[in-house]
Scaffold this motif. Sequence first.
Motif, mmCIF file in Angstrom:
data_model
loop_
_atom_site.group_PDB
_atom_site.id
_atom_site.type_symbol
_atom_site.label_atom_id
_atom_site.label_comp_id
_atom_site.label_asym_id
_atom_site.label_seq_id
_atom_site.Cartn_x
_atom_site.Cartn_y
_atom_site.Cartn_z
ATOM 1 N N ALA A 102 41.223 45.867 34.376
ATOM 2 C CA ALA A 102 40.855 47.284 34.377
ATOM 3 C C ALA A 102 41.709 47.959 33.322
ATOM 4 O O ALA A 102 42.653 47.344 32.804
ATOM 5 N N GLU A 103 41.404 49.207 33.016
ATOM 6 C CA GLU A 103 42.344 49.958 32.196
ATOM 7 C C GLU A 103 43.114 50.890 33.119
ATOM 8 O O GLU A 103 42.534 51.526 33.999
ATOM 9 N N ASP A 104 44.408 50.935 32.949
ATOM 10 C CA ASP A 104 45.196 51.962 33.614
ATOM 11 C C ASP A 104 45.027 53.194 32.726
ATOM 12 O O ASP A 104 45.748 53.367 31.744
ATOM 13 N N THR A 105 44.053 54.023 33.063
ATOM 14 C CA THR A 105 43.691 55.088 32.120
ATOM 15 C C THR A 105 44.747 56.181 32.045
ATOM 16 O O THR A 105 44.795 56.927 31.080
ATOM 17 N N LEU A 106 45.603 56.290 33.058
ATOM 18 C CA LEU A 106 46.677 57.277 32.983
ATOM 19 C C LEU A 106 47.771 56.786 32.046
ATOM 20 O O LEU A 106 48.436 57.555 31.376
ATOM 21 N N PHE A 107 47.930 55.478 32.027
ATOM 22 C CA PHE A 107 48.948 54.883 31.164
ATOM 23 C C PHE A 107 48.381 54.664 29.760
ATOM 24 O O PHE A 107 49.110 54.644 28.780
ATOM 25 N N GLY A 108 47.059 54.450 29.728
ATOM 26 C CA GLY A 108 46.431 54.206 28.441
ATOM 27 C C GLY A 108 46.562 52.777 27.974
ATOM 28 O O GLY A 108 46.598 52.509 26.770
ATOM 29 N N LYS A 109 46.653 51.849 28.930
ATOM 30 C CA LYS A 109 46.772 50.442 28.547
ATOM 31 C C LYS A 109 45.895 49.569 29.448
ATOM 32 O O LYS A 109 45.729 49.855 30.630
ATOM 33 N N PRO A 110 45.366 48.486 28.880
ATOM 34 C CA PRO A 110 44.628 47.544 29.723
ATOM 35 C C PRO A 110 45.566 46.828 30.682
ATOM 36 O O PRO A 110 46.762 46.720 30.419
ATOM 37 N N LEU A 111 45.006 46.355 31.756
ATOM 38 C CA LEU A 111 45.832 45.811 32.825
ATOM 39 C C LEU A 111 45.130 44.607 33.439
ATOM 40 O O LEU A 111 43.909 44.576 33.527
ATOM 41 N N LYS A 112 45.914 43.626 33.797
ATOM 42 C CA LYS A 112 45.352 42.409 34.382
ATOM 43 C C LYS A 112 46.229 42.029 35.567
ATOM 44 O O LYS A 112 47.439 41.925 35.421
ATOM 45 N N ILE A 113 45.634 41.873 36.732
ATOM 46 C CA ILE A 113 46.429 41.534 37.909
ATOM 47 C C ILE A 113 45.840 40.327 38.607
ATOM 48 O O ILE A 113 44.622 40.217 38.760
ATOM 49 N N LYS A 114 46.729 39.442 39.056
ATOM 50 C CA LYS A 114 46.304 38.304 39.858
ATOM 51 C C LYS A 114 46.241 38.761 41.318
ATOM 52 O O LYS A 114 47.177 39.381 41.814
ATOM 53 N N MET A 115 45.130 38.474 41.963
ATOM 54 C CA MET A 115 44.954 38.974 43.328
ATOM 55 C C MET A 115 44.500 37.888 44.278
ATOM 56 O O MET A 115 43.881 36.903 43.884
ATOM 57 N N ASP A 116 44.795 38.116 45.556
ATOM 58 C CA ASP A 116 44.412 37.154 46.589
ATOM 59 C C ASP A 116 43.156 37.591 47.319
ATOM 60 O O ASP A 116 42.511 36.786 47.991
ATOM 61 N N LEU A 117 42.835 38.867 47.218
ATOM 62 C CA LEU A 117 41.661 39.381 47.916
ATOM 63 C C LEU A 117 41.196 40.653 47.221
ATOM 64 O O LEU A 117 42.017 41.485 46.843
ATOM 65 N N LEU A 118 39.893 40.760 47.032
ATOM 66 C CA LEU A 118 39.350 41.954 46.400
ATOM 67 C C LEU A 118 38.219 42.496 47.274
ATOM 68 O O LEU A 118 37.314 41.758 47.652
ATOM 69 N N VAL A 119 38.290 43.796 47.589
ATOM 70 C CA VAL A 119 37.291 44.408 48.460
ATOM 71 C C VAL A 119 36.454 45.390 47.637
ATOM 72 O O VAL A 119 36.989 46.330 47.045
ATOM 73 N N LEU A 120 35.159 45.165 47.604
ATOM 74 C CA LEU A 120 34.266 46.024 46.816
ATOM 75 C C LEU A 120 33.699 47.133 47.698
ATOM 76 O O LEU A 120 33.144 46.869 48.760
ATOM 77 N N MET A 121 33.847 48.372 47.237
ATOM 78 C CA MET A 121 33.348 49.500 48.014
ATOM 79 C C MET A 121 31.879 49.733 47.663
ATOM 80 O O MET A 121 31.537 50.606 46.855
ATOM 81 N N ALA A 122 31.022 48.935 48.300
ATOM 82 C CA ALA A 122 29.582 49.053 48.066
ATOM 83 C C ALA A 122 29.105 50.426 48.543
ATOM 84 O O ALA A 122 29.496 50.883 49.615
ATOM 85 N N GLY A 123 28.276 51.045 47.757
ATOM 86 C CA GLY A 123 27.871 52.418 48.039
ATOM 87 C C GLY A 123 26.597 52.529 48.857
ATOM 88 O O GLY A 123 26.084 51.540 49.389
ATOM 89 N N MET A 124 26.111 53.766 48.975
ATOM 90 C CA MET A 124 24.908 54.032 49.761
ATOM 91 C C MET A 124 23.715 54.152 48.826
ATOM 92 O O MET A 124 23.621 55.102 48.050
ATOM 93 N N ALA A 125 22.799 53.199 48.950
ATOM 94 C CA ALA A 125 21.579 53.221 48.154
ATOM 95 C C ALA A 125 20.431 53.680 49.058
ATOM 96 O O ALA A 125 20.528 53.567 50.280
ATOM 97 N N PRO A 126 19.357 54.205 48.464
ATOM 98 C CA PRO A 126 18.232 54.631 49.315
ATOM 99 C C PRO A 126 17.651 53.457 50.099
ATOM 100 O O PRO A 126 17.645 52.327 49.617
#
Lengths: 339, 112
Positions: free
Chosen positions: A241-265
Motif C-alpha cells: 500500500a502507500e502510506d499516503t500521509l508519509f508519502g512512501k510505499p509500504l510493504k508488510i508481511k502479515m499472518d492474516l488479512l481481513v477484507l471489508m467486503a461492502g454492501m452491493a445491491p
Amino acid sequence: MSQNVVVIGGGPAGIEASRRLRDLGYTPILIEKTPVLGGHLARWDRLFPEGIEARTVLDPMVADLDGIKYFTETEVSSINRLKDTWVVKLSNGLSAQVRAILLTTGFDLFKAEKKEEYGYGIYERVITNADLEDWFKSGAAPQFDAVNVIGFVHCVGSRDEKAGNRQCSKVCCVTAVKQACEIKEKFPDATVYCFYMDLRMFGRKYEDLYLKAQKDYGIRFVRGRVSEVSEDNDGHLFVKAEDTLFGKPLKIKMDLLVLMAGMAPAADNHQLARMVNIQTGEDGFYLPQSIIGSPCTSSREGIFFAGAATGPKTLPETLSEAASAALAIDRYLKTPQKK
Amino acid sequence: MIDFGYGLTPSSTLKIENVANPAFEELRQREPDVAKCIACGSCTASCSAGVFTEMSLRRVILSLQRGREKETLPMLQHCMLCGKCLLVCPRGINTRHLILSIGKVYKMEEDR
Ligand SMILES: Cc1cc2nc3c(=O)[nH]c(=O)nc-3n(C[C@H](O)[C@H](O)[C@H](O)COP(=O)(O)OP(=O)(O)OC[C@H]3O[C@@H](n4cnc5c(N)ncnc54)[C@H](O)[C@@H]3O)c2cc1C
Ligand code: SF4
Ligand code: SF4
Ligand code: SF4
C-alpha cells in the motif's frame, strides 16, 4: 377479516415491518427465500458500536411473529396488476391478492474474490469481515500457527468503479474498527493495522470506538488503499500500500488479512423491479420517490421499500425505516380507493 | 568492473515489517495520548516555527510511529515550545508536553 400485505425479504427490515403492520391491524405475509429469517443479522456475532450480541436484537424479533404468516424457502414466482391490486404467486403454490407490497430484499455482501489482487479464495490467510464474524460466532479458533500481524482492508468492492460499486457501504469502517479491537482481544500480542482511504465514523459513539481503538487497543491506522497481496512459500502474506500521509510505499508481511467486503445491491432486485415495473438506480438499489422526503415510497401505486434494499444502512436505520414503511402503507391503505 | 553508467538506487519502501517499535511503545507508556493523533495537521498549520522551518508535529508523530526517529530531529530542533499547537489539537493532546517527552524518550535533550 384483516387485510393482507405482502412483505418480500425476511431480514431485519422485513421482520420489523411485518410486526408493525400486524400491530396496525393487518395480516402480513412475509416471504423469505433462505431457510431462516434474520437476513444478514443472523450471521453477525456482536454489533457496533457497543458490542452487544446480535442475537439479543434478533431473537426477540423472531420470537414475536404471532399474527404474521411467514414462509421460508419461498420465492415470488410472479406479480401481476389486477385493477387496483397486486396478485402475488409464490413458489410454494400459494397466491395472495393485496393492495400493498413491501420490498425488503436487503443487500448482497460484495463477492471479495472479484478483487483478484487481494487473493480471496486463493490465499488461505485472506478472509472477509463475514468470515471473521463466523469465527467469532462459532468460537472456532483459527487454524493458522502464529498470528502476529493482522491487517484490515477497508473499502473492498466499495468506492470502486472497477468493481461496479461507486457507493460507500457506510458500515464497514466502523465494522473494521470493531473487529480490529475484537481480534486484538483474541491475540493481545498481535500488531493490528487498518488500511483506510477515509475513516467514516459518522454514527453516535462511532468516533468513541475509533478513539478507543487508537488509545486502548493500539490499532495502527495507515491511510492508503491496499494495492495488492502476494503469498510466500509458507503461506504468509505480503501486503502493499502507500502510506499516503508519509508519502512512501509500504510493504508488510502479515499472518492474516481481513477484507471489508461492502454492501452491493441484492441480486434479485432487477427481477423483482421488472415484475412490478419500477426502477432501480444506476447503482442497482431500488429508487424511492425521494431519498429525503419519502424513502419508503416507490414510483408505483402500492409498492413500498424498507431497509438496505434502497442503499447501505445500519441496523437502527433499517429498523426505523421499517416502522416508517408500515406507517406509509397504513396511510395508503386507509385512503379511499379510486373508482 | 566496467562502469555502464547505471547505479542501484536504494528502495524507498517503508519497512515496517519489523513491527516491534520499542521506543514508540515507551513513548506511548509515558504519553498515552500520542496514540490519539488523527493526523489532521492543525498543529503544523498553526506552528510558529513551521512557517520558516520544516517543523511539523504531525509529521514527527507519524515518523515515530513508523520507526523513523532520525527524521524527526531536524524538525524538532526548531520547536520553540510556544504551545500554539496545544491550543488547536482537536484530540486534546498536550502536544507541548508530548514534545518534551519525545525529547526524553529519544534522548534528544542534549542535542536541543
Ligand atoms: C460486515 C457487516 C457487519 C455489519 N454489522 C452491523 C452492526 O454491527 N450494527 C449495525 O447496526 N449494522 C450492521 N450491519 C448492517 C446490517 O447488516 C444491515 O443494516 C441489515 O442487515 C439490513 O437489513 P435488511 O433487512 O434491509 O437486509 P438483509 O439483512 O440483507 O435481509 C434481506 C433478506 O431478504 C431476503 N431476500 C432477498 N431477496 C429475496 C427474494 N427475492 N425473495 C425472498 N427473500 C429475499 C434475504 O435472503 C435476506 O434474508 C453490518 C453489515 C455488514 C456488511
Ligand atoms: S464505510 Fe469506510 S470502508 Fe466502508 S466503503 Fe465507506 S469508506 Fe470504505
Ligand atoms: S510548541 Fe513547537 S510545535 Fe507546537 S506550535 Fe510551538 S513551535 Fe510549533
Ligand atoms: S493537531 Fe493533534 S490530532 Fe492533529 S495532527 Fe496535530 S497532534 Fe495530531
